[in-house]
Enzyme design. Structure first.
Site, PDB file in Angstrom:
ATOM      1  N   HIS A   1      40.302  33.779  31.138  1.00 25.15           N
ATOM      2  CA  HIS A   1      40.538  34.355  29.807  1.00 25.15           C
ATOM      3  C   HIS A   1      41.365  33.335  29.035  1.00 25.15           C
ATOM      4  O   HIS A   1      42.520  33.118  29.344  1.00 25.15           O
ATOM      5  CB  HIS A   1      41.277  35.690  29.995  1.00 25.15           C
ATOM      6  CG  HIS A   1      41.706  36.324  28.726  1.00 25.15           C
ATOM      7  ND1 HIS A   1      42.597  37.381  28.706  1.00 25.15           N
ATOM      8  CD2 HIS A   1      41.387  36.082  27.428  1.00 25.15           C
ATOM      9  CE1 HIS A   1      42.794  37.760  27.447  1.00 25.15           C
ATOM     10  NE2 HIS A   1      42.082  36.985  26.661  1.00 25.15           N
TER      11      HIS A   1
ATOM     12  N   MET B   1      40.887  43.765  24.256  1.00 26.43           N
ATOM     13  CA  MET B   1      42.301  43.767  24.672  1.00 26.43           C
ATOM     14  C   MET B   1      42.933  45.108  24.317  1.00 26.43           C
ATOM     15  O   MET B   1      42.833  45.553  23.170  1.00 26.43           O
ATOM     16  CB  MET B   1      43.064  42.650  23.944  1.00 26.43           C
ATOM     17  CG  MET B   1      42.562  41.248  24.178  1.00 26.43           C
ATOM     18  SD  MET B   1      43.095  40.451  25.691  1.00 26.43           S
ATOM     19  CE  MET B   1      44.796  40.723  25.795  1.00 26.43           C
TER      20      MET B   1
ATOM     21  N   MET C   1      46.887  30.350  29.103  1.00 22.00           N
ATOM     22  CA  MET C   1      47.590  30.447  27.817  1.00 22.00           C
ATOM     23  C   MET C   1      48.183  29.084  27.451  1.00 22.00           C
ATOM     24  O   MET C   1      48.726  28.410  28.327  1.00 22.00           O
ATOM     25  CB  MET C   1      48.721  31.470  27.921  1.00 22.00           C
ATOM     26  CG  MET C   1      48.250  32.849  28.352  1.00 22.00           C
ATOM     27  SD  MET C   1      49.660  34.001  28.444  1.00 22.00           S
ATOM     28  CE  MET C   1      48.877  35.377  29.282  1.00 22.00           C
TER      29      MET C   1
ATOM     30  N   ASP D   1      41.474  45.354  27.632  1.00 15.35           N
ATOM     31  CA  ASP D   1      42.064  44.534  28.697  1.00 15.35           C
ATOM     32  C   ASP D   1      43.578  44.744  28.718  1.00 15.35           C
ATOM     33  O   ASP D   1      44.129  44.481  27.660  1.00 15.35           O
ATOM     34  CB  ASP D   1      41.772  43.054  28.519  1.00 15.35           C
ATOM     35  CG  ASP D   1      42.465  42.159  29.525  1.00 15.35           C
ATOM     36  OD1 ASP D   1      42.165  41.021  29.522  1.00 15.35           O
ATOM     37  OD2 ASP D   1      43.318  42.604  30.327  1.00 15.35           O
TER      38      ASP D   1
ATOM     39  N   HIS E   1      40.941  37.625  37.634  1.00 18.89           N
ATOM     40  CA  HIS E   1      41.108  37.364  36.203  1.00 18.89           C
ATOM     41  C   HIS E   1      42.216  36.337  36.031  1.00 18.89           C
ATOM     42  O   HIS E   1      43.363  36.573  36.428  1.00 18.89           O
ATOM     43  CB  HIS E   1      41.456  38.673  35.492  1.00 18.89           C
ATOM     44  CG  HIS E   1      41.557  38.574  34.004  1.00 18.89           C
ATOM     45  ND1 HIS E   1      40.462  38.590  33.174  1.00 18.89           N
ATOM     46  CD2 HIS E   1      42.630  38.450  33.199  1.00 18.89           C
ATOM     47  CE1 HIS E   1      40.860  38.494  31.910  1.00 18.89           C
ATOM     48  NE2 HIS E   1      42.175  38.415  31.900  1.00 18.89           N
TER      49      HIS E   1
ATOM     50  N   MET F   1      43.413  32.197  26.250  1.00 13.19           N
ATOM     51  CA  MET F   1      44.252  32.537  25.103  1.00 13.19           C
ATOM     52  C   MET F   1      44.806  31.219  24.569  1.00 13.19           C
ATOM     53  O   MET F   1      45.967  30.845  24.793  1.00 13.19           O
ATOM     54  CB  MET F   1      45.375  33.505  25.515  1.00 13.19           C
ATOM     55  CG  MET F   1      44.820  34.904  25.781  1.00 13.19           C
ATOM     56  SD  MET F   1      45.870  35.941  26.812  1.00 13.19           S
ATOM     57  CE  MET F   1      45.326  35.389  28.428  1.00 13.19           C
TER      58      MET F   1
ATOM     59  N   ASP G   1      44.441  34.232  33.540  1.00 14.14           N
ATOM     60  CA  ASP G   1      44.898  34.150  32.147  1.00 14.14           C
ATOM     61  C   ASP G   1      45.395  32.747  31.828  1.00 14.14           C
ATOM     62  O   ASP G   1      46.420  32.325  32.359  1.00 14.14           O
ATOM     63  CB  ASP G   1      46.005  35.181  31.908  1.00 14.14           C
ATOM     64  CG  ASP G   1      45.434  36.594  31.882  1.00 14.14           C
ATOM     65  OD1 ASP G   1      45.901  37.450  32.656  1.00 14.14           O
ATOM     66  OD2 ASP G   1      44.490  36.820  31.096  1.00 14.14           O
TER      67      ASP G   1
ATOM     68  N   SER H   1      44.401  40.904  37.299  1.00 15.50           N
ATOM     69  CA  SER H   1      44.878  39.760  36.522  1.00 15.50           C
ATOM     70  C   SER H   1      45.932  39.021  37.350  1.00 15.50           C
ATOM     71  O   SER H   1      46.995  39.564  37.656  1.00 15.50           O
ATOM     72  CB  SER H   1      45.500  40.257  35.221  1.00 15.50           C
ATOM     73  OG  SER H   1      46.300  39.231  34.668  1.00 15.50           O
TER      74      SER H   1
HETATM   75  C1  DX5 Z   1      47.405  39.720  28.714  1.00 18.28           C
HETATM   76  C2  DX5 Z   1      46.350  39.312  29.744  1.00 18.28           C
HETATM   77  C3  DX5 Z   1      45.947  40.447  30.640  1.00 18.28           C
HETATM   78  C4  DX5 Z   1      47.167  41.050  31.352  1.00 18.28           C
HETATM   79  C5  DX5 Z   1      46.802  42.306  32.095  1.00 18.28           C
HETATM   80  O1  DX5 Z   1      47.541  38.662  27.789  1.00 18.28           O
HETATM   81  O2  DX5 Z   1      45.183  38.841  29.122  1.00 18.28           O
HETATM   82  O3  DX5 Z   1      44.997  39.966  31.575  1.00 18.28           O
HETATM   83  O4  DX5 Z   1      47.675  40.082  32.281  1.00 18.28           O
HETATM   84  O5  DX5 Z   1      47.960  42.680  32.828  1.00 18.28           O
HETATM   85  P1  DX5 Z   1      48.514  44.196  32.723  1.00 18.28           P
HETATM   86  O6  DX5 Z   1      47.485  44.999  33.468  1.00 18.28           O
HETATM   87  O7  DX5 Z   1      49.845  44.128  33.434  1.00 18.28           O
HETATM   88  O8  DX5 Z   1      48.590  44.520  31.290  1.00 18.28           O
HETATM   89 ZN    ZN Z   2      43.534  38.473  30.355  1.00 13.61          ZN
END
Ligand code: DX5
Ligand code: ZN
Length: 206
Positions: free
Chosen positions: A67, A142, A38, A162, A34, A69, A36, A9
């Site tokens: 991903h 998650m 947001m 996740d 990955h 969010m 993220d 990530s």
């Molecule tokens: C959380 C993210 C994950 C997170 C994983 O909202 O979707 O991808 O960054 O990171 P770790 O492995 O540090 O939990």
């Molecule tokens: Zn994520």
């Protein structure tokens, strides 16, 4: 059987040097990156959007596993498709009424549709997205609350899989059937990230 994937990530990376961090992870053996995304509304954090994906795409042809969010995932399909995103995983909690249209639009932009669910969302919520005529192709279970990296792994998610994944927790996830492992802080925080990536892969392959 889908070949196992290790997807660091990039939330845990140095965003000021994103292309170099991506290249480092790929050199260490990452399969996917990955990403993220947001919106500061669906989760209390604001990260990156299509312009950053577009810039990163100029530096790598790696699979960018986005991903989302975000509260209105459908608003991001066009810009992310254009930017070069590979996977588009939306949250089932943000797509209650229009998930079939969403999946169709994601595929029409050449991206792979996935669905994610928060820890408190029962797995039954995604069954219809898997059984649909035009189904999602990945489920992101998650194992932390969405919004931040570095949280504690939630073992109680294992009957769903996740987040919070690393060498000490990956066996739980892989024995629960996970075949794509997303790990941020355990990879970026390690003195030898390449070693963690190969440990994670070994665990899901065994
Ligand atoms: C959380 C993210 C994950 C997170 C994983 O909202 O979707 O991808 O960054 O990171 P770790 O492995 O540090 O939990
Ligand atoms: Zn994520």
């Amino acid at each position: 059987m889908v070949k196992p994937k290790i997807a660091p990530s990039m939330l845990s990376s140095d965003f000021a040097n994103l292309a170099a961090e991506a290249d480092r992870m790929l050199r260490y053996g990452a399969d996917w990156l990955h990403m993220d995304i947001m919106d500061g509304h669906f989760v209390p954090n604001l990260t990156i959007g299509a312009p950053v994906i577009e810039s990163l795409r100029k530096h790598t042809d790696a699979y960018l596993d986005c991903h989302l969010m975000v509260t209105n995932p459908i608003d991001y399909v066009e810009p992310l498709g254009k930017a070069g995103a590979s996977g588009f995983t939306f949250h089932v909690e943000a797509a209650k009424e229009n998930w079939q249209e969403l999946i169709h639009r994601i595929k029409s932009k050449g991206m792979r549709p996935g669905v994610a669910l928060k820890p408190e969302t029962p797995i039954e919520e995604v069954y219809s997205l898997l059984e649909a005529k035009d189904p999602v192709e990945m489920v992101l279970v998650m194992t932390v609350q969405p919004g931040f990296g570095g949280q504690k792994f939630m073992p109680e998610m294992m009957d769903k899989v996740d987040g919070g994944l690393g060498p000490s927790t990956v066996d739980l996830a892989s024995s629960a059937g996970a075949n794509c492992i997303v790990a941020g802080s355990s990879v970026f925080g390690a003195s030898y990230p390449a070693q963690v990536i190969s440990q994670l892969r070994k665990s899901v392959q065994d």
